[in-house]
Write a protein that holds these residues in place. Structure first.
Motif, PDB file in Angstrom:
ATOM      1  N   HIS A 149      62.872  37.607  27.940  1.00  0.00           N
ATOM      2  CA  HIS A 149      62.574  38.945  27.420  1.00  0.00           C
ATOM      3  C   HIS A 149      63.240  39.172  26.066  1.00  0.00           C
ATOM      4  CE1 HIS A 149      60.965  39.751  31.376  1.00  0.00           C
ATOM      5  NE2 HIS A 149      62.118  39.412  31.914  1.00  0.00           N
ATOM      6  N   TYR A 150      62.528  39.898  25.219  1.00  0.00           N
ATOM      7  CA  TYR A 150      63.044  40.285  23.902  1.00  0.00           C
ATOM      8  C   TYR A 150      62.336  41.570  23.492  1.00  0.00           C
ATOM      9  CZ  TYR A 150      64.773  39.762  19.111  1.00  0.00           C
ATOM     10  OH  TYR A 150      65.419  39.964  17.909  1.00  0.00           O
ATOM     11  N   ARG A 158      55.632  37.275  26.447  1.00  0.00           N
ATOM     12  CA  ARG A 158      55.070  38.601  26.202  1.00  0.00           C
ATOM     13  C   ARG A 158      55.247  39.519  27.407  1.00  0.00           C
ATOM     14  NH1 ARG A 158      50.901  35.269  24.052  1.00  0.00           N
ATOM     15  NH2 ARG A 158      50.479  35.594  21.834  1.00  0.00           N
ATOM     16  N   GLY A 159      55.834  39.003  28.477  1.00  0.00           N
ATOM     17  CA  GLY A 159      55.889  39.760  29.720  1.00  0.00           C
ATOM     18  C   GLY A 159      56.891  40.897  29.690  1.00  0.00           C
ATOM     19  N   HIS A 160      56.507  42.038  30.280  1.00  0.00           N
ATOM     20  CA  HIS A 160      57.446  43.121  30.525  1.00  0.00           C
ATOM     21  C   HIS A 160      58.440  42.693  31.601  1.00  0.00           C
ATOM     22  CE1 HIS A 160      56.257  46.580  28.194  1.00  0.00           C
ATOM     23  NE2 HIS A 160      54.986  46.389  28.487  1.00  0.00           N
ATOM     24  N   TYR A 161      59.629  43.287  31.563  1.00  0.00           N
ATOM     25  CA  TYR A 161      60.635  43.027  32.596  1.00  0.00           C
ATOM     26  C   TYR A 161      60.098  43.383  33.981  1.00  0.00           C
ATOM     27  CZ  TYR A 161      64.962  43.671  35.288  1.00  0.00           C
ATOM     28  OH  TYR A 161      65.946  43.608  36.239  1.00  0.00           O
ATOM     29  N   SER A 181      56.519  44.372  34.976  1.00  0.00           N
ATOM     30  CA  SER A 181      55.265  43.669  35.218  1.00  0.00           C
ATOM     31  C   SER A 181      54.325  43.911  34.053  1.00  0.00           C
ATOM     32  CB  SER A 181      54.610  44.137  36.528  1.00  0.00           C
ATOM     33  OG  SER A 181      54.228  45.502  36.443  1.00  0.00           O
ATOM     34  N   GLY A 182      53.338  43.025  33.927  1.00  0.00           N
ATOM     35  CA  GLY A 182      52.350  43.174  32.877  1.00  0.00           C
ATOM     36  C   GLY A 182      52.796  42.591  31.557  1.00  0.00           C
ATOM     37  N   SER A 183      51.823  42.463  30.658  1.00  0.00           N
ATOM     38  CA  SER A 183      52.096  41.883  29.345  1.00  0.00           C
ATOM     39  C   SER A 183      52.164  42.967  28.280  1.00  0.00           C
ATOM     40  CB  SER A 183      50.996  40.879  28.970  1.00  0.00           C
ATOM     41  OG  SER A 183      51.010  39.765  29.831  1.00  0.00           O
ATOM     42  N   MET A 184      52.941  42.690  27.239  1.00  0.00           N
ATOM     43  CA  MET A 184      53.038  43.589  26.094  1.00  0.00           C
ATOM     44  C   MET A 184      51.996  43.195  25.051  1.00  0.00           C
ATOM     45  SD  MET A 184      57.194  43.826  25.639  1.00  0.00           S
ATOM     46  CE  MET A 184      57.383  42.045  25.422  1.00  0.00           C
ATOM     47  N   ARG A 211      53.077  31.313  25.796  1.00  0.00           N
ATOM     48  CA  ARG A 211      52.172  31.743  26.862  1.00  0.00           C
ATOM     49  C   ARG A 211      52.886  31.623  28.208  1.00  0.00           C
ATOM     50  NH1 ARG A 211      46.874  32.361  25.630  1.00  0.00           N
ATOM     51  NH2 ARG A 211      46.175  31.636  23.573  1.00  0.00           N
ATOM     52  N   ALA A 212      52.792  32.674  29.001  1.00  0.00           N
ATOM     53  CA  ALA A 212      53.381  32.665  30.346  1.00  0.00           C
ATOM     54  C   ALA A 212      52.737  33.776  31.154  1.00  0.00           C
ATOM     55  CB  ALA A 212      54.896  32.871  30.285  1.00  0.00           C
TER      56      ALA A 212
END
Length: 428
Positions: A18-19, A50-53, A55-58, A75-76
Motif C-alpha cells: 500500500h502507498y 493499486r489495491g485499497h487496504y 477492498s477494491g482497486s484505486m 498488477r495484483a
C-alpha cells in the motif's frame, strides 16, 4: 546536510503493498518517509499495488511521480481483507508481480521492504542471491508471529514452522532491520539477526497535521452532536491483535451516563462483534463511524477527551500500534488496555501520557478500566496534564521530522558501508 550536498545520493526502492492515496497506516508512513527523502535529494522509488487496504482497486496510474517520488504500481488482485482466501490471493499476486519487477528491473543502491504482505522480505533475499542486491527491512510487524499469537496458526504446526523459517531467512540476510521498539527488537534478535544490524526508529505523526484543538473550536464535534459529551474514542483498526472484553463491559456499565459517549472510528475484523454487542444490549452511548480522510484527522483526533487503545498480551513486540503517536500529537491522554511490558505501555507510562490497565496485573481489569474512565472524566486538570505530557514527548521523539531524519542518517551510513565493501571487493 542533504544527500545531494554530501555527494552520495543513493537510489532507494521501497516495497509495500500500500502507498498513497491509500489510508493504510503503512501507506501513510511510507509516503511521509519517501517524500522526506526525496526532498533530501534521494532518488526514491516505491513499488506497490493499486489495491485499497480494505477492498477494491484505486483509480490511479501504473506509473507516476508525486512530490519527487517515483511510484510504480504492479498488477495484483484487490479482493481485500474480508476473507482469508481473498487476502491470500492478493498477497500471492502482489508477490509474483513484485518479484518479477525486482529481478528484471533496474538495480538500486538499496531495496527496503516493509512487512505488508507477510514474508515480503523474502523478495529482498531472492534479489540478493540472484543479483547481489543490497536490502533492508522496515519491520512494521512480525509474521507469522502475529498469526500464531492470534490463534490463526498452531505454533508447532507445519505451516507455522515453514513460515517462521522463511521469514527468519529474510531477516538474517538483510543488511539492516529497522524495528519499532525494545520488545520487537528482542523478537527479531531471536532470529539470529546481529545487534549491529538492528536499528530502532519509531513511527510518527506530523506536528502540522495534528495538534491540540479546543473543543469549542472543533467543527467536527458540533457536526456530530458531541458538544456536551465526554468522548472516549477508539480510532483505527479493530483487529485480531486487539482486545475489547474490558472495553465492552465498561461501555455497558456506563450506558445511561448523561455525559459519556464511546465513539469508534474505522474498520476491522472485530467491528461486527463490537456492533453486535452494542445492539444486543441496546447501548445508547455508542456510535461507530467510518475512517476519516487523512486531512480530517486534525479534527477527529482532538475531538476525543480520552483515547482508547487495546493490545493482547501475546502481541507485545509483534505489533506496535502507531495510533499512540497521533493521540500524543493531539494532546489527549491515552488509556490503554494491554500489557505494560510493551512498546506502547512503556511509552505511555514513561512519559506519563495516559494510563495503562494491564489485565495480567489486575484482579478485576473491567473494574479498573471503568474506574479509570470515571477518574479521567471527573479530573480536568489531570487530563490536561497527561495530554500535555504526551504532546511534549511527541514533539521531542515521535514527530515526522525527527524520525525521518533518523532514517536519512541510517540510509546514508548503509550506502557508504555498501560502497566501501564494493571498493574493497574490486581492490581484492
Amino acid at each position: 546536510m542533504t544527500f545531494a550536498e554530501a555527494d552520495d545520493a543513493p537510489s532507494i526502492l521501497f516495497i509495500n503493498q500500500h502507498y498513497w492515496p491509500d489510508l493504510a497506516s503503512t501507506a501513510q508512513h511510507l509516503t511521509d518517509l519517501a517524500e522526506y527523502l526525496a526532498e533530501q535529494g534521494v532518488d526514491v522509488h516505491v513499488l506497490c499495488s493499486r489495491g485499497h487496504y480494505l477492498s477494491g482497486s484505486m483509480e490511479v496510474p501504473a506509473e507516476e511521480t508525486r512530490n519527487g517520488v517515483h511510484i510504480h504500481r504492479v498488477r495484483a488482485t484487490a479482493f481485500g481483507r474480508n476473507t482469508i482466501l481473498g487476502r491470500i490471493t492478493d498477497y500471492a499476486s502482489f508477490y509474483s508481480s513484485t518479484l518479477a519487477r525486482v529481478l528484471a528491473g533496474p538495480a538500486y543502491d538499496y531495496i527496503v521492504t516493509l512487512t505488508t504482505p507477510p514474508l515480503l522480505p523474502l523478495v529482498g533475499t531472492i534479489a540478493r542471491r540472484v543479483r547481489g542486491q543490497a536490502y533492508g527491512i522496515w519491520s512494521m510487524d512480525l509474521h507469522p508471529d502475529a498469526e500464531v499469537a492470534t490463534g490463526m496458526l498452531e505454533d508447532d504446526g507445519v505451516p507455522a514452522r515453514l513460515l517462521h523459517a522463511l521469514n527468519d531467512v529474510g531477516y538474517r540476510n538483510a543488511d539492516f532491520v529497522v524495528d519499532l521498539g525494545t520488545y520487537m527488537k528482542r523478537r527479531i534478535r531471536r532470529k539470529n539477526v546481529p545487534d549491529d544490524r538492528l536499528h530502532t526508529i519509531p513511527v510518527w505523526n506530523k506536528k502540522e497535521e495534528i495538534s491540540p484543538i479546543e473543543h469549542d473550536e472543533n467543527p467536527l464535534r458540533s457536526e456530530l452532536g458531541l458538544n456536551d459529551k465526554f468522548v472516549v474514542m477508539y480510532s483505527g483498526n479493530a483487529g485480531r491483535a486487539h482486545r475489547f472484553e474490558e472495553v465492552l463491559a465498561t461501555m455497558k456499565r456506563l450506558d445511561g451516563h448523561p455525559d459519556i459517549e464511546f465513539v469508534f472510528v474505522g474498520e476491522g475484523p472485530q467491528k461486527d462483534r463490537i456492533e453486535t454487542f452494542t445492539e444486543r444490549h441496546g447501548l445508547s452511548n455508542f456510535r461507530y463511524l467510518p475512517y476519516f480522510p487523512r486531512e480530517d484527522l486534525k479534527y477527529s483526533l482532538p475531538m476525543a477527551d480520552v483515547h482508547l487503545m487495546t493490545l493482547r498480551e501475546e502481541m507485545a513486540g509483534i505489533a506496535v500500534p502507531g495510533k499512540l503517536y497521533g493521540i500524543m500529537a493531539a494532546g489527549r491522554p491515552a488509556l490503554m488496555v494491554g500489557p505494560e511490558a510493551s512498546e506502547s505501555g512503556e511509552t505511555i507510562q514513561g512519559y506519563e501520557a495516559g494510563r495503562v490497565v494491564d489485565p495480567s496485573q489486575k484482579a478485576d481489569p473491567e473494574q479498573a478500566l471503568h474506574d479509570t474512565v470515571l477518574r479521567l472524566y471527573s479530573d480536568d486538570d489531570e487530563r490536561r496534564r497527561l495530554g500535555q505530557n504526551g504532546r511534549d514527548a511527541f514533539l521531542e521523539t515521535f514527530e515526522r521530522e525527527v524520525c525521518c531524519r533518523s532514517w536519512a542518517e541510517l540510509l546514508r551510513a548503509q550506502v557508504r558501508g555498501t560502497l566501501r565493501r564494493r571498493q574493497n571487493e574490486v581492490a581484492a
